[in-house]
Design an enzyme around this catalytic site. Structure first.
Site, short mmCIF file in Angstrom:
data_model
loop_
_atom_site.label_atom_id
_atom_site.label_comp_id
_atom_site.label_asym_id
_atom_site.label_seq_id
_atom_site.Cartn_x
_atom_site.Cartn_y
_atom_site.Cartn_z
N ASP A 16 -25.86 -1.14 129.98
CA ASP A 16 -25.53 -2.73 129.75
C ASP A 16 -26.19 -2.65 128.14
OD1 ASP A 16 -24.94 -5.40 130.07
OD2 ASP A 16 -27.11 -5.75 131.30
N GLY A 17 -25.29 -3.82 127.43
CA GLY A 17 -25.88 -4.22 126.05
C GLY A 17 -24.84 -3.89 125.01
N ARG A 20 -24.11 -7.18 123.04
CA ARG A 20 -25.40 -7.68 121.91
C ARG A 20 -25.46 -6.52 121.13
NH1 ARG A 20 -29.34 -8.09 127.13
NH2 ARG A 20 -27.39 -7.08 128.02
N TRP A 21 -25.22 -5.44 121.25
CA TRP A 21 -25.09 -4.34 120.19
C TRP A 21 -24.19 -4.54 119.10
CZ3 TRP A 21 -21.85 -0.69 117.81
CH2 TRP A 21 -22.38 0.23 117.27
N ARG A 29 -17.15 -7.17 120.33
CA ARG A 29 -17.43 -6.57 121.35
C ARG A 29 -17.14 -5.20 121.78
NH1 ARG A 29 -20.58 -9.75 124.91
NH2 ARG A 29 -19.94 -8.58 126.56
N HIS A 33 -18.29 -1.68 122.90
CA HIS A 33 -17.94 -0.81 124.07
C HIS A 33 -17.54 0.68 123.71
CE1 HIS A 33 -18.35 -4.10 126.63
NE2 HIS A 33 -17.13 -4.70 126.19
N ASN A 64 -16.32 -7.93 136.28
CA ASN A 64 -16.14 -8.08 135.03
C ASN A 64 -14.58 -8.23 134.59
OD1 ASN A 64 -17.96 -4.92 134.43
ND2 ASN A 64 -18.69 -6.94 133.87
N ARG A 67 -13.99 -11.56 132.43
CA ARG A 67 -14.28 -11.80 131.10
C ARG A 67 -12.91 -12.01 130.32
NH1 ARG A 67 -18.85 -7.16 129.33
NH2 ARG A 67 -20.20 -7.62 130.98
N ARG A 190 -31.92 -6.41 136.84
CA ARG A 190 -31.27 -6.59 138.11
C ARG A 190 -30.26 -5.45 138.48
NH1 ARG A 190 -29.87 -10.88 134.60
NH2 ARG A 190 -27.92 -10.18 133.29
N SER A 192 -27.06 -6.24 139.65
CA SER A 192 -25.63 -6.67 139.37
C SER A 192 -24.68 -5.98 140.41
CB SER A 192 -25.15 -6.50 137.93
OG SER A 192 -26.15 -7.03 136.94
C1 IPE Z 1 -23.29 -4.85 134.99
O1 IPE Z 1 -23.28 -5.37 133.76
C2 IPE Z 1 -21.95 -4.09 135.08
C3 IPE Z 1 -21.72 -2.91 134.06
C4 IPE Z 1 -22.67 -2.28 133.58
C5 IPE Z 1 -20.65 -2.37 134.26
P1 IPE Z 1 -22.78 -6.87 133.52
O2 IPE Z 1 -23.33 -7.15 132.01
O3 IPE Z 1 -21.72 -7.14 133.85
O4 IPE Z 1 -23.90 -7.64 134.31
P2 IPE Z 1 -24.61 -9.10 134.59
O5 IPE Z 1 -23.25 -10.15 134.22
O6 IPE Z 1 -25.60 -9.03 133.28
O7 IPE Z 1 -25.49 -9.40 135.65
C1 IPE Z 2 -21.83 -3.36 129.44
O1 IPE Z 2 -22.13 -4.19 128.19
C2 IPE Z 2 -20.47 -2.75 129.45
C3 IPE Z 2 -19.85 -3.50 130.57
C4 IPE Z 2 -20.27 -4.17 131.36
C5 IPE Z 2 -18.29 -3.19 130.81
P1 IPE Z 2 -21.95 -5.51 128.16
O2 IPE Z 2 -20.50 -5.74 127.93
O3 IPE Z 2 -22.20 -6.19 129.45
O4 IPE Z 2 -22.81 -6.11 127.01
P2 IPE Z 2 -23.95 -7.49 127.02
O5 IPE Z 2 -24.52 -7.59 128.29
O6 IPE Z 2 -22.92 -8.55 126.89
O7 IPE Z 2 -24.71 -7.19 125.67
MG MG Z 3 -23.94 -7.00 130.27
#
Ligand code: IPE
Ligand code: IPE
Ligand code: MG
Length: 237
Positions: A16-17, A20-21, A29, A33, A64, A67, A190, A192
């Site tokens: 995750d993140g 934000r990175w 975004r 990825h 997801n 999104r 969490r 998720s």
């Molecule tokens: C969980 O991350 C799913 C994956 C890492 C693929 P999300 O970013 O989708 O989860 P929430 O929305 O913060 O719970």
């Molecule tokens: C995790 O990063 C990748 C996936 C859930 C596919 P995020 O895309 O959830 O990144 P943040 O949480 O928005 O930073």
């Molecule tokens: Mg996330």
């Protein structure tokens, strides 16, 4: 030599993140990825070299799909690109790739890429990399309940014979041990919708590191934290 003691057999990561990175760098975004895919590559090699036997990564959840379409498209494209960029090295390293999740919603192109990577790496013996794609724990459990109900209705199984083993064997993860250690990056604490059945006795490790910054060192820190835990499984030592 901390890296050789008490290595978890199965590590699962909620990566995750990425968003934000990217935001911190004024990037799109999708660039986050892509950087996340490069971090995964480093982490896979490092885990295999440290003696981890199963590495499961949560790459795309059933939620997801909600999104923005452009981001979903970029993530699907990244599955194909990831296969193209990493297939040779995964084969060379002896890493077997398997996919868990519901595949019918993927395009033919994505399913072809999945088919290619899983068949090309099928003989790998060093480590199994489990990609959770269009995965969620509730959908996995729902599918398992449906398959068991069908078997009962067909007279192949008695309802009273359903035990924890039967359920475990009906999940996507049927042939794998439960995760010993679950890591989540980016500071969120969490699950998720990830591996709720399998995580019953997992150790949890949360780090503020954003997924694209994760790698060998962050993995070692998580393994060191795991090594200091006392797993009791409800017993008295
Ligand atoms: C969980 O991350 C799913 C994956 C890492 C693929 P999300 O970013 O989708 O989860 P929430 O929305 O913060 O719970
Ligand atoms: C995790 O990063 C990748 C996936 C859930 C596919 P995020 O895309 O959830 O990144 P943040 O949480 O928005 O930073
Ligand atoms: Mg996330």
């Amino acid at each position: 030599m901390s890296q050789y003691r008490n290595i978890p057999q199965h590590i699962a990561i909620i990566m995750d993140g990425n968003g934000r990175w990217a935001k911190q760098r004024g990037k799109d975004r999708s660039e986050g990825h892509f950087a996340g895919m490069m971090a995964l590559r480093q982490t896979v090699i490092a885990a295999a070299q440290k003696g981890v036997k199963y590495l499961t990564v949560y790459a795309f959840s059933t939620e997801n799909w909600g999104r923005p379409q452009a981001e979903v498209d970029a993530l699907m494209e990244l599955v194909c690109k990831g296969v193209e960029m990493n297939a040779a090295e995964l084969c060379e390293q002896g890493i077997k790739v398997v996919v868990i999740g519901e595949r019918s919603r993927f395009s033919e192109k994505v399913n072809d890429a999945i088919e290619r990577i899983t068949s090309q790496t099928a003989a790998g013996e060093l480590m199994t990399l489990v990609l959770a794609l269009n995965y969620s724990s509730r959908s996995e459990i729902t599918a398992a309940v449906q398959s068991l109900a069908k078997r009962v209705a067909a007279g192949e199984l008695q309802a009273e014979d359903i035990d924890e083993k039967t359920i475990t064997r009906s999940l996507y993860t049927a042939s794998m041990p439960d995760p010993d250690l679950i890591i989540r990056t980016s500071g969120e604490c969490r699950l998720s919708n990830f591996m709720m059945w399998q995580a019953s006795y997992s150790e949890f490790y949360f780090t503020d590191v954003l997924w694209p910054d994760f790698g060998e060192q962050a993995l070692q820190e998580a393994i060191d934290a795991y090594a200091s835990r006392d797993r009791r499984f409800g017993l008295v030592k």
